[in-house]
Design an enzyme around this catalytic site. Structure first.
Site, PDB file in Angstrom:
ATOM      1  N   ASN A  14       0.858  -1.185   0.000  1.00  0.00           N
ATOM      2  CA  ASN A  14       0.000   0.000   0.000  1.00  0.00           C
ATOM      3  C   ASN A  14       0.896   1.237   0.000  1.00  0.00           C
ATOM      4  OD1 ASN A  14      -1.862   2.003   0.436  1.00  0.00           O
ATOM      5  ND2 ASN A  14      -2.384   1.388   2.535  1.00  0.00           N
ATOM      6  N   TRP A  15       1.019   1.845  -1.163  1.00  0.00           N
ATOM      7  CA  TRP A  15       1.923   3.002  -1.294  1.00  0.00           C
ATOM      8  C   TRP A  15       1.345   4.267  -0.654  1.00  0.00           C
ATOM      9  CZ3 TRP A  15       4.049   2.918  -7.056  1.00  0.00           C
ATOM     10  CH2 TRP A  15       4.740   1.714  -7.251  1.00  0.00           C
ATOM     11  N   LYS A  16       0.063   4.245  -0.369  1.00  0.00           N
ATOM     12  CA  LYS A  16      -0.616   5.437   0.160  1.00  0.00           C
ATOM     13  C   LYS A  16      -0.357   6.647  -0.762  1.00  0.00           C
ATOM     14  CE  LYS A  16      -0.129   3.432   4.711  1.00  0.00           C
ATOM     15  NZ  LYS A  16      -0.272   3.587   6.140  1.00  0.00           N
ATOM     16  N   HIS A 101      -9.803   0.918   4.741  1.00  0.00           N
ATOM     17  CA  HIS A 101      -8.545   1.187   5.448  1.00  0.00           C
ATOM     18  C   HIS A 101      -8.832   2.138   6.611  1.00  0.00           C
ATOM     19  CE1 HIS A 101      -4.475   2.436   6.345  1.00  0.00           C
ATOM     20  NE2 HIS A 101      -4.060   1.378   5.668  1.00  0.00           N
ATOM     21  N   GLU A 103      -7.265   4.556   7.761  1.00  0.00           N
ATOM     22  CA  GLU A 103      -7.043   5.986   7.460  1.00  0.00           C
ATOM     23  C   GLU A 103      -8.277   6.589   6.789  1.00  0.00           C
ATOM     24  OE1 GLU A 103      -3.284   5.566   5.414  1.00  0.00           O
ATOM     25  OE2 GLU A 103      -2.369   4.977   7.316  1.00  0.00           O
ATOM     26  N   GLU A 173      -5.961  -5.278  10.371  1.00  0.00           N
ATOM     27  CA  GLU A 173      -4.988  -4.205  10.576  1.00  0.00           C
ATOM     28  C   GLU A 173      -5.290  -3.465  11.873  1.00  0.00           C
ATOM     29  OE1 GLU A 173      -2.842  -3.041   6.769  1.00  0.00           O
ATOM     30  OE2 GLU A 173      -4.522  -1.686   6.998  1.00  0.00           O
ATOM     31  N   GLY A 179       1.900   1.929  10.854  1.00  0.00           N
ATOM     32  CA  GLY A 179       2.847   3.041  10.758  1.00  0.00           C
ATOM     33  C   GLY A 179       3.534   3.386  12.067  1.00  0.00           C
ATOM     34  N   SER A 219       2.921  -2.505  10.413  1.00  0.00           N
ATOM     35  CA  SER A 219       4.364  -2.506  10.666  1.00  0.00           C
ATOM     36  C   SER A 219       5.043  -3.829  10.293  1.00  0.00           C
ATOM     37  CB  SER A 219       4.654  -2.142  12.119  1.00  0.00           C
ATOM     38  OG  SER A 219       4.206  -0.822  12.383  1.00  0.00           O
ATOM     39  N   GLY A 240       2.575  -1.271   4.401  1.00  0.00           N
ATOM     40  CA  GLY A 240       2.616   0.151   4.077  1.00  0.00           C
ATOM     41  C   GLY A 240       4.046   0.618   3.884  1.00  0.00           C
ATOM     42  N   GLY A 241       4.633   1.138   4.943  1.00  0.00           N
ATOM     43  CA  GLY A 241       5.968   1.750   4.869  1.00  0.00           C
ATOM     44  C   GLY A 241       7.012   0.896   4.165  1.00  0.00           C
TER      45      GLY A 241
HETATM   46  C1  PEP Z   1      -1.131   0.047   6.053  1.00  0.00           C
HETATM   47  O1  PEP Z   1      -1.217   1.261   5.919  1.00  0.00           O
HETATM   48  O2  PEP Z   1      -1.981  -0.690   5.558  1.00  0.00           O
HETATM   49  C2  PEP Z   1       0.001  -0.482   6.817  1.00  0.00           C
HETATM   50  C3  PEP Z   1      -0.066  -1.706   7.225  1.00  0.00           C
HETATM   51  O3  PEP Z   1       1.046   0.396   7.040  1.00  0.00           O
HETATM   52  P1  PEP Z   1       2.453   0.026   7.758  1.00  0.00           P
HETATM   53  O4  PEP Z   1       2.954  -1.268   7.159  1.00  0.00           O
HETATM   54  O5  PEP Z   1       3.332   1.177   7.466  1.00  0.00           O
HETATM   55  O6  PEP Z   1       2.162  -0.144   9.218  1.00  0.00           O
END
Ligand code: PEP
Length: 265
Positions: A14-16, A101, A103, A173, A179, A219, A240-241
């Site tokens: 997920n590049w956001k 999601h 967010e 999640e 994050g 994470s 994500g990251g």
């Molecule tokens: C996400 O945004 O779906 C996510 C899991 O982010 P991260 O891996 O950065 O925690």
């Protein structure tokens, strides 16, 4: 009788709202090469920002990587300025969508009901869905994590016919893990996944619950991926990251490939 739990893992990046056209090109060139030897053992998707969908779709064509989008409207078409429909995304070569999601639930105030409408229009249009659910830290501390996830998944799957469930994967999640660098432990994630699977069993049936892929997100990185994937209840990850660095994402893909190979048939 114990039902067969899906063996093949799926990893989503997920590049956001990150990257540029140039950064996407460099990233996907590396990723296509890294994914080539893994295509038989793991599924992978990249969820890219809307403006780069076509460009990224061209770069990954024929690689086995799935093109994903991060948002969709609950409406089919019409006077909805700024929105993008499931039909348009399908038309652009998108295969899979992130819906629900945290967010979007928090920053855009997306309700359980709206998320359910988005899931319904997406699967009936022919898209796959990565449906995200998860609790806040306060909800977990209060012992409400499972109830929150049950509420979210029941609302999101309301009205989804059994025949469309093959297009839906769940991403557990926990919001406190996204994050933050603070992943759920493999054991805690596994317990939450088992609870979600029980919810699906109650909404549908045991065979479908066993066949539904439940991914963990929060994470995930190259250092913790192998221990998370050692849990049979975890059928992949939404990342994500760590999906923003080709080397890290490729390392997670390799861990998933090894996990798929070591799981019994
Ligand atoms: C996400 O945004 O779906 C996510 C899991 O982010 P991260 O891996 O950065 O925690």
């Amino acid at each position: 009788m114990k039902q067969h739990i899906s063996k093949r893992l799926l990893i989503g990046g997920n590049w956001k709202m990150n990257g540029t056209r140039e950064a996407s090109t460099l990233m996907l060139n590396d990723l296509v090469t890294a994914f080539e030897p893994l295509t038989e053992s793991v599924d992978a998707a990249v969820f890219v920002p809307f403006p780069y969908l076509q460009h990224c779709g061209n770069l990954i064509r024929g690689s086995g990587l799935l093109l994903g989008a991060q948002q969709v409207s609950a409406e089919a078409n019409g006077a909805f300025t700024g929105q993008v429909s499931a039909e348009m995304l399908l038309d652009m070569g998108v295969k899979i969508l992130i819906i629900g999601h945290s967010e979007c639930r928090q920053l855009l105030a997306e309700s359980d009901e709206l998320i359910g409408e988005k899931v319904a229009i997406s699967v009936s249009t022919g898209l796959s869905v990565m449906l995200c659910v998860g609790e806040t830290w306060q909800e977990r501390q209060a012992g409400h994590a499972e109830a929150v996830c049950r509420r979210q998944i029941s609302a999101a799957l309301k009205g989804i016919h059994l025949d469309h469930m093959g297009a839906i994967q769940i991403a557990y999640e926990p919001i406190w893990a996204i994050g933050t660098g603070r992943s759920a432990t493999p054991q805690d994630a596994s317990i939450s996944h088992a609870s979600l699977r029980k919810d699906i069993e109650e909404l549908y049936d045991p065979a479908l619950a066993a066949a539904t892929r439940i991914l963990y997100g929060g994470s995930v990185n190259p250092a913790n991926a192998t221990s998370l994937f050692a849990q049979p209840e975890i059928q992949g990850a939404l990342v994500g990251g760590a999906s923003l660095k080709a080397a890290d994402f490729a390392s997670i893909l390799r861990s998933a490939s090894q996990a798929t190979s070591s799981r019994p048939n």
